[in-house]
Scaffold this motif. Structure first.
Motif, mmCIF file in Angstrom:
data_model
loop_
_atom_site.group_PDB
_atom_site.id
_atom_site.type_symbol
_atom_site.label_atom_id
_atom_site.label_comp_id
_atom_site.label_asym_id
_atom_site.label_seq_id
_atom_site.Cartn_x
_atom_site.Cartn_y
_atom_site.Cartn_z
ATOM 1 N N SER A 141 0.782 -1.173 0.197
ATOM 2 C CA SER A 141 0.143 -0.132 0.094
ATOM 3 C C SER A 141 0.736 1.341 -0.035
ATOM 4 N N ILE A 142 2.146 0.943 0.174
ATOM 5 C CA ILE A 142 2.764 2.338 -0.087
ATOM 6 C C ILE A 142 3.201 3.049 -1.383
ATOM 7 N N LYS A 143 2.839 4.102 -1.631
ATOM 8 C CA LYS A 143 2.882 4.945 -2.897
ATOM 9 C C LYS A 143 3.310 6.302 -2.994
ATOM 10 N N ILE A 144 3.828 6.761 -3.969
ATOM 11 C CA ILE A 144 3.924 7.994 -4.038
ATOM 12 C C ILE A 144 2.858 8.863 -4.676
ATOM 13 N N ASN A 145 2.540 10.199 -4.161
ATOM 14 C CA ASN A 145 1.312 10.997 -4.187
ATOM 15 C C ASN A 145 1.276 11.346 -5.832
ATOM 16 N N THR A 146 2.104 11.435 -6.533
ATOM 17 C CA THR A 146 1.907 11.552 -7.958
ATOM 18 C C THR A 146 3.235 10.939 -8.976
ATOM 19 N N THR A 147 3.043 10.403 -9.734
ATOM 20 C CA THR A 147 4.126 9.902 -10.821
ATOM 21 C C THR A 147 4.129 10.790 -11.904
ATOM 22 N N LYS A 148 3.681 11.904 -12.177
ATOM 23 C CA LYS A 148 4.057 12.903 -13.388
ATOM 24 C C LYS A 148 3.686 14.300 -12.699
ATOM 25 N N LYS A 149 4.434 15.199 -13.104
ATOM 26 C CA LYS A 149 4.379 16.468 -12.558
ATOM 27 C C LYS A 149 4.837 17.607 -13.806
ATOM 28 N N THR A 150 4.372 18.677 -13.989
ATOM 29 C CA THR A 150 4.897 19.596 -14.817
ATOM 30 C C THR A 150 5.085 20.807 -13.973
ATOM 31 N N LEU A 151 6.333 21.544 -14.025
ATOM 32 C CA LEU A 151 6.479 22.694 -13.325
ATOM 33 C C LEU A 151 7.277 23.631 -14.161
ATOM 34 N N LYS A 152 7.082 25.046 -14.102
ATOM 35 C CA LYS A 152 7.720 26.072 -14.620
ATOM 36 C C LYS A 152 9.188 26.416 -13.817
ATOM 37 N N VAL A 153 9.863 26.877 -14.447
ATOM 38 C CA VAL A 153 11.315 27.079 -13.870
ATOM 39 C C VAL A 153 11.041 28.351 -12.751
ATOM 40 N N GLY A 154 11.576 27.794 -11.628
ATOM 41 C CA GLY A 154 11.652 28.346 -10.358
ATOM 42 C C GLY A 154 10.306 28.149 -9.466
ATOM 43 N N LYS A 155 9.541 27.313 -9.783
ATOM 44 C CA LYS A 155 8.220 26.721 -9.142
ATOM 45 C C LYS A 155 8.719 25.606 -8.269
ATOM 46 N N THR A 156 7.758 25.242 -7.265
ATOM 47 C CA THR A 156 8.005 24.345 -6.534
ATOM 48 C C THR A 156 6.840 23.369 -6.358
ATOM 49 N N CYS A 157 6.994 22.071 -5.976
ATOM 50 C CA CYS A 157 5.950 21.153 -5.599
ATOM 51 C C CYS A 157 6.550 20.374 -4.348
ATOM 52 N N THR A 158 5.660 19.567 -3.580
ATOM 53 C CA THR A 158 6.233 18.766 -2.679
ATOM 54 C C THR A 158 5.405 17.322 -2.816
ATOM 55 N N LEU A 159 6.431 16.507 -2.993
ATOM 56 C CA LEU A 159 6.116 15.117 -3.127
ATOM 57 C C LEU A 159 6.074 14.402 -2.003
ATOM 58 N N LYS A 160 5.222 13.475 -1.724
ATOM 59 C CA LYS A 160 5.011 12.683 -0.472
ATOM 60 C C LYS A 160 4.755 11.234 -0.763
ATOM 61 N N VAL A 161 5.206 10.280 0.196
ATOM 62 C CA VAL A 161 4.942 8.914 -0.020
ATOM 63 C C VAL A 161 4.059 8.528 1.117
ATOM 64 N N THR A 162 2.996 7.925 0.866
ATOM 65 C CA THR A 162 1.939 7.446 1.555
ATOM 66 C C THR A 162 1.866 5.931 2.135
ATOM 67 N N GLY A 163 1.243 5.554 3.221
ATOM 68 C CA GLY A 163 1.434 4.225 3.476
ATOM 69 C C GLY A 163 2.241 3.734 4.356
ATOM 70 N N THR A 164 3.263 4.484 4.988
ATOM 71 C CA THR A 164 4.354 4.149 5.677
ATOM 72 C C THR A 164 4.868 5.526 6.750
ATOM 73 N N LYS A 165 5.215 4.825 7.727
ATOM 74 C CA LYS A 165 5.740 5.863 8.499
ATOM 75 C C LYS A 165 7.347 6.261 8.503
ATOM 76 N N LYS A 166 7.966 5.181 7.551
ATOM 77 C CA LYS A 166 9.272 5.217 7.506
ATOM 78 C C LYS A 166 9.750 6.477 6.734
ATOM 79 N N LYS A 167 10.819 7.130 6.698
ATOM 80 C CA LYS A 167 11.383 8.205 5.995
ATOM 81 C C LYS A 167 12.007 7.812 4.770
ATOM 82 N N ALA A 168 11.480 8.627 3.757
ATOM 83 C CA ALA A 168 11.872 8.169 2.258
ATOM 84 C C ALA A 168 13.395 9.129 2.034
ATOM 85 N N LYS A 169 14.492 8.654 1.298
ATOM 86 C CA LYS A 169 15.465 9.238 0.930
ATOM 87 C C LYS A 169 15.122 9.707 -0.217
#
Length: 159
Positions: A39-67
């Motif tokens: 059940s562990i997965k990343i919140n999105t598998t594709k994303k488009t950003l403009k130069v200088g913009k940000t977004c935050t990715l998250k891994v759900t389904g676990t309490k372990k810290k991602a590298k």
């Protein structure tokens, strides 16, 4: 002698029972670990950003810290908390590694060339709309045109 036989038999029964209980507990834990891993997965598998913009990715389904890591740091970087910052036009793969498993997101960075900026008659900086340095004399242009003409970003509105 009878006492010794009874003692050994009782000990053998207790050990057998303990072994069966521990095996059942371990099997149950392995099933729950397997269910958790699926059940562990990343919140999105594709994303488009403009130069200088940000977004935050998250891994759900676990309490372990991602590298977190980026396949092309010149295109986009990622912080230890999953915050992706677009640097220049291109494509990169952001990877979250948890244990031996990897979860990825394809990041496409596009240019800001069509972004509207403003310049003045006298200055050599480009500004965002509403910058106090613009005053009344502001000329609308695109970011790429401003850069091609030698304008640089205003330090106040492009911190």
């Amino acid at each position: 002698m009878k006492f010794l036989k009874k003692f050994l038999l009782s000990t053998l029964i207790i050990l057998s029972t303990f072994t069966m209980i521990s095996t059942t507990i371990l099997q149950t834990q392995n099933i729950s670990y397997a269910a958790q891993a699926s059940s562990i997965k990343i919140n999105t598998t594709k994303k488009t950003l403009k130069v200088g913009k940000t977004c935050t990715l998250k891994v759900t389904g676990t309490k372990k810290k991602a590298k977190w890591s980026s396949s092309k740091k010149s295109v986009a970087t990622v912080s230890s908390k999953g915050k992706v910052t677009a640097k220049k036009k291109g494509t990169t793969i952001i990877t979250a590694k948890i244990g031996n498993k990897k979860y990825t997101c394809k990041i496409t960075v596009t240019n800001n060339s069509s972004t509207t900026v403003y310049i003045t008659n006298t200055g050599k900086k480009y500004h965002k709309n509403g910058c106090s340095y613009l005053r009344k004399s502001k000329i609308k242009t695109t970011l790429s045109k401003a850069k091609n003409r030698g304008y640089t970003p205003c330090k106040k509105c492009y911190k």
